[in-house]
Design a protein around this motif. Structure first.
Motif, PDB file in Angstrom:
ATOM      1  N   ILE A  66       0.865  -1.175   0.000  1.00  0.00           N
ATOM      2  CA  ILE A  66       0.000   0.000   0.000  1.00  0.00           C
ATOM      3  C   ILE A  66       0.902   1.225   0.000  1.00  0.00           C
ATOM      4  O   ILE A  66       1.782   1.342   0.867  1.00  0.00           O
ATOM      5  N   PRO A  67       0.747   2.152  -0.946  1.00  0.00           N
ATOM      6  CA  PRO A  67       1.597   3.347  -0.963  1.00  0.00           C
ATOM      7  C   PRO A  67       1.541   4.092   0.365  1.00  0.00           C
ATOM      8  O   PRO A  67       0.499   4.155   1.024  1.00  0.00           O
ATOM      9  N   SER A  68       2.668   4.659   0.764  1.00  0.00           N
ATOM     10  CA  SER A  68       2.763   5.318   2.064  1.00  0.00           C
ATOM     11  C   SER A  68       1.703   6.394   2.251  1.00  0.00           C
ATOM     12  O   SER A  68       1.098   6.505   3.326  1.00  0.00           O
ATOM     13  N   ALA A  69       1.474   7.197   1.220  1.00  0.00           N
ATOM     14  CA  ALA A  69       0.484   8.272   1.348  1.00  0.00           C
ATOM     15  C   ALA A  69      -0.903   7.705   1.595  1.00  0.00           C
ATOM     16  O   ALA A  69      -1.686   8.261   2.384  1.00  0.00           O
ATOM     17  N   ASP A  70      -1.229   6.584   0.939  1.00  0.00           N
ATOM     18  CA  ASP A  70      -2.539   5.961   1.137  1.00  0.00           C
ATOM     19  C   ASP A  70      -2.655   5.376   2.536  1.00  0.00           C
ATOM     20  O   ASP A  70      -3.703   5.494   3.192  1.00  0.00           O
ATOM     21  N   LEU A  71      -1.589   4.719   3.004  1.00  0.00           N
ATOM     22  CA  LEU A  71      -1.620   4.141   4.341  1.00  0.00           C
ATOM     23  C   LEU A  71      -1.775   5.234   5.391  1.00  0.00           C
ATOM     24  O   LEU A  71      -2.570   5.091   6.343  1.00  0.00           O
ATOM     25  N   LEU A 114     -10.833  -1.798  14.472  1.00  0.00           N
ATOM     26  CA  LEU A 114     -11.919  -1.944  13.496  1.00  0.00           C
ATOM     27  C   LEU A 114     -12.245  -0.669  12.747  1.00  0.00           C
ATOM     28  O   LEU A 114     -12.773  -0.732  11.632  1.00  0.00           O
ATOM     29  N   GLN A 115     -11.933   0.496  13.295  1.00  0.00           N
ATOM     30  CA  GLN A 115     -12.032   1.703  12.485  1.00  0.00           C
ATOM     31  C   GLN A 115     -11.024   1.622  11.332  1.00  0.00           C
ATOM     32  O   GLN A 115     -11.332   1.963  10.187  1.00  0.00           O
ATOM     33  N   PHE A 116      -9.833   1.146  11.632  1.00  0.00           N
ATOM     34  CA  PHE A 116      -8.811   0.983  10.589  1.00  0.00           C
ATOM     35  C   PHE A 116      -9.222  -0.087   9.583  1.00  0.00           C
ATOM     36  O   PHE A 116      -9.141   0.115   8.364  1.00  0.00           O
ATOM     37  N   LEU A 117      -9.689  -1.231  10.076  1.00  0.00           N
ATOM     38  CA  LEU A 117     -10.023  -2.326   9.171  1.00  0.00           C
ATOM     39  C   LEU A 117     -11.194  -1.955   8.264  1.00  0.00           C
ATOM     40  O   LEU A 117     -11.209  -2.306   7.080  1.00  0.00           O
ATOM     41  N   GLY A 118     -12.189  -1.247   8.795  1.00  0.00           N
ATOM     42  CA  GLY A 118     -13.314  -0.826   7.961  1.00  0.00           C
ATOM     43  C   GLY A 118     -12.867   0.058   6.813  1.00  0.00           C
ATOM     44  O   GLY A 118     -13.285  -0.125   5.659  1.00  0.00           O
ATOM     45  N   ASN A 119     -12.008   1.024   7.106  1.00  0.00           N
ATOM     46  CA  ASN A 119     -11.485   1.886   6.050  1.00  0.00           C
ATOM     47  C   ASN A 119     -10.597   1.118   5.084  1.00  0.00           C
ATOM     48  O   ASN A 119     -10.606   1.382   3.870  1.00  0.00           O
ATOM     49  N   LEU A 120      -9.842   0.167   5.609  1.00  0.00           N
ATOM     50  CA  LEU A 120      -8.978  -0.651   4.759  1.00  0.00           C
ATOM     51  C   LEU A 120      -9.799  -1.501   3.798  1.00  0.00           C
ATOM     52  O   LEU A 120      -9.487  -1.596   2.597  1.00  0.00           O
ATOM     53  N   PHE A 121     -10.861  -2.130   4.298  1.00  0.00           N
ATOM     54  CA  PHE A 121     -11.742  -2.900   3.420  1.00  0.00           C
ATOM     55  C   PHE A 121     -12.304  -2.029   2.297  1.00  0.00           C
ATOM     56  O   PHE A 121     -12.310  -2.410   1.130  1.00  0.00           O
ATOM     57  N   GLU A 122     -12.825  -0.863   2.660  1.00  0.00           N
ATOM     58  CA  GLU A 122     -13.418   0.025   1.651  1.00  0.00           C
ATOM     59  C   GLU A 122     -12.378   0.395   0.587  1.00  0.00           C
ATOM     60  O   GLU A 122     -12.675   0.399  -0.620  1.00  0.00           O
ATOM     61  N   TYR A 123     -11.170   0.683   1.019  1.00  0.00           N
ATOM     62  CA  TYR A 123     -10.072   1.038   0.107  1.00  0.00           C
ATOM     63  C   TYR A 123      -9.759  -0.111  -0.853  1.00  0.00           C
ATOM     64  O   TYR A 123      -9.638   0.083  -2.075  1.00  0.00           O
ATOM     65  N   LEU A 124      -9.627  -1.321  -0.328  1.00  0.00           N
ATOM     66  CA  LEU A 124      -9.256  -2.468  -1.169  1.00  0.00           C
ATOM     67  C   LEU A 124     -10.386  -2.860  -2.114  1.00  0.00           C
ATOM     68  O   LEU A 124     -10.138  -3.242  -3.260  1.00  0.00           O
ATOM     69  N   LEU A 125     -11.616  -2.778  -1.645  1.00  0.00           N
ATOM     70  CA  LEU A 125     -12.745  -3.132  -2.516  1.00  0.00           C
ATOM     71  C   LEU A 125     -12.874  -2.144  -3.670  1.00  0.00           C
ATOM     72  O   LEU A 125     -13.147  -2.540  -4.811  1.00  0.00           O
ATOM     73  N   GLY A 129     -12.592  -3.209  -7.443  1.00  0.00           N
ATOM     74  CA  GLY A 129     -13.913  -3.254  -8.050  1.00  0.00           C
ATOM     75  C   GLY A 129     -14.729  -4.438  -7.582  1.00  0.00           C
ATOM     76  O   GLY A 129     -15.475  -5.048  -8.360  1.00  0.00           O
ATOM     77  N   GLU A 130     -14.617  -4.761  -6.294  1.00  0.00           N
ATOM     78  CA  GLU A 130     -15.281  -5.947  -5.740  1.00  0.00           C
ATOM     79  C   GLU A 130     -16.259  -5.549  -4.634  1.00  0.00           C
ATOM     80  O   GLU A 130     -16.310  -4.399  -4.200  1.00  0.00           O
ATOM     81  N   LYS A 131     -17.024  -6.540  -4.205  1.00  0.00           N
ATOM     82  CA  LYS A 131     -17.923  -6.397  -3.082  1.00  0.00           C
ATOM     83  C   LYS A 131     -17.559  -7.426  -2.019  1.00  0.00           C
ATOM     84  O   LYS A 131     -16.887  -8.415  -2.304  1.00  0.00           O
ATOM     85  N   MET A 132     -18.039  -7.199  -0.791  1.00  0.00           N
ATOM     86  CA  MET A 132     -17.712  -8.106   0.318  1.00  0.00           C
ATOM     87  C   MET A 132     -18.900  -8.231   1.252  1.00  0.00           C
ATOM     88  O   MET A 132     -19.615  -7.260   1.510  1.00  0.00           O
ATOM     89  N   ASN A 133     -19.084  -9.446   1.752  1.00  0.00           N
ATOM     90  CA  ASN A 133     -20.042  -9.712   2.825  1.00  0.00           C
ATOM     91  C   ASN A 133     -19.246 -10.131   4.059  1.00  0.00           C
ATOM     92  O   ASN A 133     -18.659 -11.215   4.088  1.00  0.00           O
TER      93      ASN A 133
END
Length: 462
Positions: A66-71, A114-125, A129-133
């Motif tokens: 993950i690019p430093s600026a994005d992280l 989980l604040q971090f993980l939620g944002n991380l999921f949104e970023y990766l999806l 171009g994917e969805k997640m359950n």
């Protein structure tokens, strides 16, 4: 940095792929192929960084894709929702340092990850171009923190299982009053261990997992543990500034072994932790493991610290990987034995290795209330029942010389009934809980049955 499974049949994953996989496809848990090693000079350079910058410095050692600026942006967004400027402040009372981990949106330590993980999921999806359950089970705090981490986010639905009427009223309301259309609360007729078993069984069905794009938000997801490593370094820096100590101890109330495992990783990185004090309630399987080498599953007892009412600690497998000198075959054999017999035995040499890192104590319901009452009487500071378990263990097991940090895992207002029993009055509620009983609620009660949960997922998944 690449990632592998504790069971050895998945390896060479990138960080991004490890996050998206959650539970390894071979049924194991994902870990970095190696643990970054920090010199005393490295640690000194981290000591007084503010929390977001420290998080970047620690996480970037494990995140190579993950690019430093994005992280940095993900980290900054994740902690902007916390109500204290220090994110996880350290206070000192009655001879112990208390690391307050409850200043996030749901007033519990799970928010830090989980604040971090939620944002991380949104970023990766969005990137893919994917969805997640998301599917997870909670003993109380993970569920609400996960829901608040992803509520309203694009391309994500979240399904959280909690044991029906076996979490605190506030914990239940924090979940069931979130009515965003992407949030699904399921109260299962059973225990947290039942919910955890169902989640693992569903993730173990690889065809189902792939068809419905399942993602893991429990601490089986490595990103959860990694985000928690940060606050051990943060606490060290603040306590060292006050005491000029050379070593530190941490007392961690834990049922699922995830929070204390994050401390173990910090120690392996080089943080000068003398001992990790593992504090359990009457569900004492982890205490018995540390003190007697007895890891045998019993019945779950309901206590005043319900987030720790667990017998089968899902993160324990990660520790076994290191206890067994990273021999995946031994981990596979041990997990098979545990599944068939409900117990594990350990050699004298293995027990000695455990003792080099951990002390342990089980704290009864009566001792929990006594600690809340006595600590409040002496200091005016109010502990929630989980934190009280950790404080009691720290006061009993501390050596009187090494500073001990107790992890305050939740705000006392989340457990008003226990506090009322201890001090004769309920704690003052923060603004986020005002009028929560009157809010609209949405939840379905369902049997603790894997097939029933699968059918529900199939009907409501993205």
């Amino acid at each position: 940095m690449k990632y592998l499974s504790t069971r050895g049949r998945v390896r060479s994953l990138s960080f991004k792929d490890a996050v998206m996989m959650g539970l390894a496809d071979d049924g194991g848990l994902l870990l970095p192929e190696s643990i970054p090693q920090l010199t005393p000079g490295d640690i000194a350079a981290l000591e007084m960084l503010d929390y977001p910058e420290l998080a970047f410095q620690v996480l970037s050692r494990f995140v190579g894709d993950i690019p430093s600026a994005d992280l940095k942006s993900l980290i900054d967004r994740s902690y902007a929702s916390f109500t204290h400027p220090d994110i996880t402040p350290v206070v000192h009372h009655n001879g112990v340092h208390i690391l307050e981990l409850f200043h996030g949106p749901t007033l519990a330590f799970k928010d830090v990850a989980l604040q971090f993980l939620g944002n991380l999921f949104e970023y990766l999806l969005a990137e893919r171009g994917e969805k997640m359950n998301i599917l997870g089970a909670t003993s109380g705090d993970t569920g609400s923190a996960a829901i608040y981490g992803v509520r309203g986010k694009e391309n994500i639905n979240i399904f959280i299982l909690h044991p029906h009427r076996k979490v605190s009223p506030i914990q239940e309301l924090q979940m069931t009053t979130v009515t965003d259309p992407n949030v699904f609360n399921l109260a299962i007729r059973g225990t947290f261990d039942d919910g955890q078993r169902i989640v693992k069984e569903i993730f173990g069905d690889l065809d189902f997992k792939a068809k419905y794009a399942l993602g893991a938000v429990n601490s089986i997801n490595w990103a959860r543990v990694l985000a928690q490593v940060v606050y051990y370094f943060y606490a060290w820096g603040r306590v060292r500034k006050k005491t000029d100590c050379r070593e530190i101890c941490f007392s961690v109330p834990t049922g699922n072994f995830g929070d204390i495992f994050a401390g173990f990783i910090a120690k392996k990185m080089g943080l000068p932790i003398r001992r990790l004090i593992l504090a359990t309630n009457e569900n004492n399987i982890l205490t018995r493991f540390v003190r007697q080498g007895d890891y045998s599953i019993g019945a779950v007892s309901q206590t005043y610290s319900p987030s720790m009412d667990i017998q089968l600690a899902s993160n324990f497998e990660r520790y076994l990987f290191y206890l067994y000198d990273e021999q995946s075959g031994r981990v596979r054999d041990a997990m098979s034995e545990l599944a068939s017999t409900g117990r594990l035995a350990f050699t004298a040499a293995e027990r000695e290795k455990v003792a080099q890192n951990f002390f342990a104590q089980a704290v009864s319901n009566a001792e929990t209330l006594e600690t809340i009452r006595d600590f409040h009487g002496k200091t005016g500071y109010l502990l929630d029942p989980h934190t009280a378990v950790g404080v009691r263990a720290a006061l009993d097991l501390g050596d009187g010389q090494t500073p001990t940090v107790c992890l305050a895992t939740a705000h006392p207002a989340k457990f008003g009934e226990a506090v009322q029993l201890a001090i004769g009055q309920e704690p003052t509620r923060p603004a986020s809980l005002a009028g929560i009983e009157d809010r609209e609620k949405r939840c379905e009660t369902i049997d603790a049955d894997t097939t029933a949960i699968k059918n529900y997922l199939a009907t409501h998944a993205l």
